[in-house]
Design a protein around this motif. Structure first.
Motif, PDB file in Angstrom:
ATOM      1  N   LEU A  90       0.819  -1.205   0.000  1.00  0.00           N
ATOM      2  CA  LEU A  90       0.000   0.000   0.000  1.00  0.00           C
ATOM      3  C   LEU A  90       0.857   1.261   0.000  1.00  0.00           C
ATOM      4  CD1 LEU A  90      -2.882  -0.942   2.486  1.00  0.00           C
ATOM      5  CD2 LEU A  90      -3.022  -0.704  -0.003  1.00  0.00           C
ATOM      6  N   HIS A  91       2.065   1.155   0.546  1.00  0.00           N
ATOM      7  CA  HIS A  91       2.943   2.336   0.573  1.00  0.00           C
ATOM      8  C   HIS A  91       3.402   2.732  -0.833  1.00  0.00           C
ATOM      9  CE1 HIS A  91       3.366   2.675   4.969  1.00  0.00           C
ATOM     10  NE2 HIS A  91       3.322   1.360   4.982  1.00  0.00           N
ATOM     11  N   LEU A  92       3.292   1.811  -1.784  1.00  0.00           N
ATOM     12  CA  LEU A  92       3.676   2.137  -3.157  1.00  0.00           C
ATOM     13  C   LEU A  92       2.545   2.827  -3.919  1.00  0.00           C
ATOM     14  CD1 LEU A  92       5.599  -1.078  -4.266  1.00  0.00           C
ATOM     15  CD2 LEU A  92       6.548   1.116  -3.524  1.00  0.00           C
ATOM     16  N   ALA A  93       1.337   2.786  -3.379  1.00  0.00           N
ATOM     17  CA  ALA A  93       0.188   3.362  -4.079  1.00  0.00           C
ATOM     18  C   ALA A  93       0.387   4.848  -4.400  1.00  0.00           C
ATOM     19  CB  ALA A  93      -1.088   3.138  -3.272  1.00  0.00           C
ATOM     20  N   PRO A  94       0.825   5.677  -3.427  1.00  0.00           N
ATOM     21  CA  PRO A  94       1.023   7.095  -3.767  1.00  0.00           C
ATOM     22  C   PRO A  94       2.069   7.299  -4.857  1.00  0.00           C
ATOM     23  CG  PRO A  94       1.018   6.773  -1.385  1.00  0.00           C
ATOM     24  CD  PRO A  94       1.090   5.421  -1.995  1.00  0.00           C
ATOM     25  N   VAL A  95       3.113   6.464  -4.852  1.00  0.00           N
ATOM     26  CA  VAL A  95       4.150   6.589  -5.876  1.00  0.00           C
ATOM     27  C   VAL A  95       3.568   6.278  -7.250  1.00  0.00           C
ATOM     28  CG1 VAL A  95       6.417   5.788  -6.618  1.00  0.00           C
ATOM     29  CG2 VAL A  95       5.896   5.938  -4.180  1.00  0.00           C
ATOM     30  N   VAL A  96       2.728   5.253  -7.320  1.00  0.00           N
ATOM     31  CA  VAL A  96       2.098   4.891  -8.593  1.00  0.00           C
ATOM     32  C   VAL A  96       1.184   6.016  -9.071  1.00  0.00           C
ATOM     33  CG1 VAL A  96       0.515   3.278  -9.709  1.00  0.00           C
ATOM     34  CG2 VAL A  96       2.254   2.422  -8.123  1.00  0.00           C
ATOM     35  N   VAL A  97       0.404   6.576  -8.163  1.00  0.00           N
ATOM     36  CA  VAL A  97      -0.509   7.665  -8.526  1.00  0.00           C
ATOM     37  C   VAL A  97       0.265   8.872  -9.037  1.00  0.00           C
ATOM     38  CG1 VAL A  97      -2.192   9.310  -7.631  1.00  0.00           C
ATOM     39  CG2 VAL A  97      -2.320   6.906  -6.949  1.00  0.00           C
ATOM     40  N   ILE A  98       1.341   9.242  -8.326  1.00  0.00           N
ATOM     41  CA  ILE A  98       2.153  10.388  -8.756  1.00  0.00           C
ATOM     42  C   ILE A  98       2.778  10.107 -10.117  1.00  0.00           C
ATOM     43  CG2 ILE A  98       4.222  11.736  -8.231  1.00  0.00           C
ATOM     44  CD1 ILE A  98       1.859  12.500  -6.515  1.00  0.00           C
ATOM     45  N   THR A  99       3.203   8.874 -10.350  1.00  0.00           N
ATOM     46  CA  THR A  99       3.795   8.511 -11.640  1.00  0.00           C
ATOM     47  C   THR A  99       2.778   8.708 -12.770  1.00  0.00           C
ATOM     48  OG1 THR A  99       5.235   6.876 -10.576  1.00  0.00           O
ATOM     49  CG2 THR A  99       4.908   6.669 -12.952  1.00  0.00           C
ATOM     50  N   ILE A 100       1.558   8.247 -12.552  1.00  0.00           N
ATOM     51  CA  ILE A 100       0.502   8.407 -13.566  1.00  0.00           C
ATOM     52  C   ILE A 100       0.200   9.883 -13.800  1.00  0.00           C
ATOM     53  CG2 ILE A 100      -1.913   7.951 -14.085  1.00  0.00           C
ATOM     54  CD1 ILE A 100      -1.624   5.333 -12.514  1.00  0.00           C
ATOM     55  N   PHE A 101       0.084  10.640 -12.726  1.00  0.00           N
ATOM     56  CA  PHE A 101      -0.220  12.067 -12.858  1.00  0.00           C
ATOM     57  C   PHE A 101       0.913  12.816 -13.560  1.00  0.00           C
ATOM     58  CE2 PHE A 101      -3.528  12.663  -9.232  1.00  0.00           C
ATOM     59  CZ  PHE A 101      -4.375  11.801  -9.898  1.00  0.00           C
ATOM     60  N   SER A 102       2.159  12.436 -13.239  1.00  0.00           N
ATOM     61  CA  SER A 102       3.292  13.113 -13.871  1.00  0.00           C
ATOM     62  C   SER A 102       3.353  12.793 -15.362  1.00  0.00           C
ATOM     63  CB  SER A 102       4.588  12.685 -13.188  1.00  0.00           C
ATOM     64  OG  SER A 102       5.703  13.384 -13.710  1.00  0.00           O
ATOM     65  N   ALA A 103       3.020  11.546 -15.719  1.00  0.00           N
ATOM     66  CA  ALA A 103       3.051  11.149 -17.130  1.00  0.00           C
ATOM     67  C   ALA A 103       1.947  11.822 -17.935  1.00  0.00           C
ATOM     68  CB  ALA A 103       2.933   9.629 -17.244  1.00  0.00           C
ATOM     69  N   THR A 104       0.843  12.144 -17.279  1.00  0.00           N
ATOM     70  CA  THR A 104      -0.304  12.744 -17.986  1.00  0.00           C
ATOM     71  C   THR A 104      -0.483  14.231 -17.667  1.00  0.00           C
ATOM     72  OG1 THR A 104      -1.806  12.092 -16.167  1.00  0.00           O
ATOM     73  CG2 THR A 104      -1.512  10.530 -17.982  1.00  0.00           C
ATOM     74  N   TRP A 105       0.528  14.837 -17.094  1.00  0.00           N
ATOM     75  CA  TRP A 105       0.390  16.233 -16.637  1.00  0.00           C
ATOM     76  C   TRP A 105       0.064  17.181 -17.790  1.00  0.00           C
ATOM     77  CZ3 TRP A 105       2.670  21.000 -17.401  1.00  0.00           C
ATOM     78  CH2 TRP A 105       2.363  21.979 -16.434  1.00  0.00           C
ATOM     79  N   SER A 106       0.679  16.966 -18.932  1.00  0.00           N
ATOM     80  CA  SER A 106       0.442  17.875 -20.062  1.00  0.00           C
ATOM     81  C   SER A 106      -0.978  17.783 -20.598  1.00  0.00           C
ATOM     82  CB  SER A 106       1.437  17.563 -21.192  1.00  0.00           C
ATOM     83  OG  SER A 106       1.279  16.219 -21.637  1.00  0.00           O
ATOM     84  N   LEU A 107      -1.698  16.724 -20.250  1.00  0.00           N
ATOM     85  CA  LEU A 107      -3.056  16.529 -20.754  1.00  0.00           C
ATOM     86  C   LEU A 107      -4.106  17.237 -19.910  1.00  0.00           C
ATOM     87  CD1 LEU A 107      -2.851  12.727 -21.677  1.00  0.00           C
ATOM     88  CD2 LEU A 107      -2.544  14.704 -23.189  1.00  0.00           C
ATOM     89  N   TRP A 108      -3.944  17.180 -18.555  1.00  0.00           N
ATOM     90  CA  TRP A 108      -5.017  17.756 -17.727  1.00  0.00           C
ATOM     91  C   TRP A 108      -4.528  18.457 -16.457  1.00  0.00           C
ATOM     92  CZ3 TRP A 108      -6.641  15.027 -13.025  1.00  0.00           C
ATOM     93  CH2 TRP A 108      -5.886  13.874 -12.755  1.00  0.00           C
ATOM     94  N   ARG A 109      -3.224  18.660 -16.351  1.00  0.00           N
ATOM     95  CA  ARG A 109      -2.634  19.461 -15.274  1.00  0.00           C
ATOM     96  C   ARG A 109      -3.111  19.029 -13.877  1.00  0.00           C
ATOM     97  NH1 ARG A 109      -0.589  20.945 -19.537  1.00  0.00           N
ATOM     98  NH2 ARG A 109       0.156  23.050 -20.007  1.00  0.00           N
ATOM     99  N   PRO A 110      -2.871  17.782 -13.488  1.00  0.00           N
ATOM    100  CA  PRO A 110      -3.276  17.343 -12.137  1.00  0.00           C
ATOM    101  C   PRO A 110      -2.472  18.091 -11.070  1.00  0.00           C
ATOM    102  CG  PRO A 110      -1.859  15.698 -13.160  1.00  0.00           C
ATOM    103  CD  PRO A 110      -2.159  16.710 -14.229  1.00  0.00           C
ATOM    104  N   PRO A 111      -3.060  18.305  -9.873  1.00  0.00           N
ATOM    105  CA  PRO A 111      -2.383  19.071  -8.799  1.00  0.00           C
ATOM    106  C   PRO A 111      -1.310  18.237  -8.087  1.00  0.00           C
ATOM    107  CG  PRO A 111      -4.506  18.304  -8.033  1.00  0.00           C
ATOM    108  CD  PRO A 111      -4.410  17.873  -9.479  1.00  0.00           C
TER     109      PRO A 111
END
Length: 370
Positions: A90-111
């Motif tokens: 479960l401790h890896l979950a935030p890392v996975v979420v941040i990775t997805i958000f960073s990869a898609t940042w140019s599409l929808w600018r997640p916070p």
């Protein structure tokens, strides 16, 4: 004129020097500190590259690396998992979420900055809460270093929370000033906070005895059980005089028969084997010698004595020190080492707590018959 070196690379250089010093010491207990320091170095270098050259790949990897730091810090203070269970993943979950958000940042600018702030705040608050629960939640640390380990845990928690505040400031700077001050905020925060949290991690590592097996604590109970230590056997093999019983305890809650049996077992091994003389004694070692889970020992001592395990063990040490002060002419420096303490300051503080006087005053009162 020589070009100026960006501050992040100076910080990375200083942390690298510290890393090599830790490597040269070759202590197993400092391995988590090695991993954490190396992670800090990578994060600082990535940050320096991000704000110096603004490479697209660096912009992608920076928040991902930042999200791993509080997770690594957590395991430095809790312990590396001896087995991969669902709650560890479960401790890896935030890392996975941040990775997805960073990869898609140019599409929808997640916070991302706000998410990182929440991550740092959560782990920081968890470390502070852990420190507030007392030394019994740190079963691998020496009883004599329990106070220092708790302070290091609290310092690390506060540092993570301050880092969370800086992430909020960075997010606000991008909204209002288009990130004009972001690089400065990052550099100042890294300069002020990273050395502090690295110090906390290293100090915590030094509170764990050499040769202590890797374990992880859940609710104050050790999961793995390493082999018996040579130091424990040495303490047991040397005949020792009996110490006086502790002062009658005052129950903090209703102890049951099982609690009394645990107390009798702990008292038995303390009296017969003088286990308290082991300066590396911790809750894990005490649990192994007693054959009782550490959480059960902690709960029984708290309910029966109204104190934590570290305080009760130190009371055995103080009784031994009082005997030596009364029956021998040994200097105080030799006595606190004989009794199991590692530092004179800790000995004096605990002696004052238990006897309401200093060791020297106690010796004088015994000599004068008071």
């Amino acid at each position: 004129m020589m070009p100026a070196i960006p501050l992040p690379f100076v910080i990375a250089l200083l942390l690298t020097i510290l890393l090599f010093r830790l490597i040269r010491q070759n202590e197993a207990a400092l391995r988590p500190a090695l991993v954490f320091t190396a992670a800090c170095i990578v994060l600082v270098i990535i940050g320096g590259l991000r704000w110096t050259f603004d490479i697209r790949f660096i912009r992608f990897i920076q928040p991902i690396m930042a999200s791993t730091l509080p997770v690594i810090a957590w395991f430095c203070f809790v312990g590396a998992p001896s087995s991969l269970r669902a709650r560890h993943w479960l401790h890896l979950a935030p890392v996975v979420v941040i990775t997805i958000f960073s990869a898609t940042w140019s599409l929808w600018r997640p916070p991302i900055d706000l998410l990182l702030a929440g991550l740092y705040f959560g782990y920081g608050a968890a470390l502070i809460r852990r420190a507030s629960r007392g030394p019994d939640v740190l079963p691998s640390t020496r009883f004599s270093d329990a106070s220092q380990a708790l302070k290091a845990t609290g310092i690390a928690g506060c540092t993570l929370i301050i880092s969370a505040v800086s992430d909020v400031l960075i997010a606000g700077d991008f909204d209002v000033y288009q990130g004009a001050h972001a690089a400065t905020i990052v550099a100042v925060v890294q300069l002020l906070l990273l050395p502090v949290i690295v110090y906390g991690v290293v100090a915590f590592g030094r509170s764990i005895p050499a040769g202590e097996g890797e374990s992880i604590s859940h609710a104050g109970e050790s999961v793995s059980v390493p082999p018996e230590e040579v130091a424990d056997n040495l303490v047991e093999s040397v005949p020792q005089p009996a110490i006086e019983p502790l002062t009658p305890p005052e129950a903090s809650s209703e102890p049951d028969q099982d609690d009394q049996q645990v107390i009798q077992r702990i008292d038995q091994i303390m009296r017969q084997h003088h286990l308290f003389r082991d300066p590396d004694l911790n809750l894990n070692r005490l649990a192994r010698r007693a054959g009782i889970p550490s959480r059960q020992i902690s709960g029984a001592i708290n309910r029966v004595y109204g104190r934590n395990v570290s305080q009760v063990v130190n009371e055995y040490r103080i009784e031994e020190a009082k005997r030596l002060l009364q029956e021998t002419d040994l200097p105080v420096t030799s006595i606190f080492l004989e009794a199991g303490f590692q530092t004179k300051s800790n000995f004096n503080r605990e002696f004052q707590r238990v006897a309401n006087m200093t060791p020297s005053d106690y010796r004088r009162s015994v000599a004068s018959g008071e």
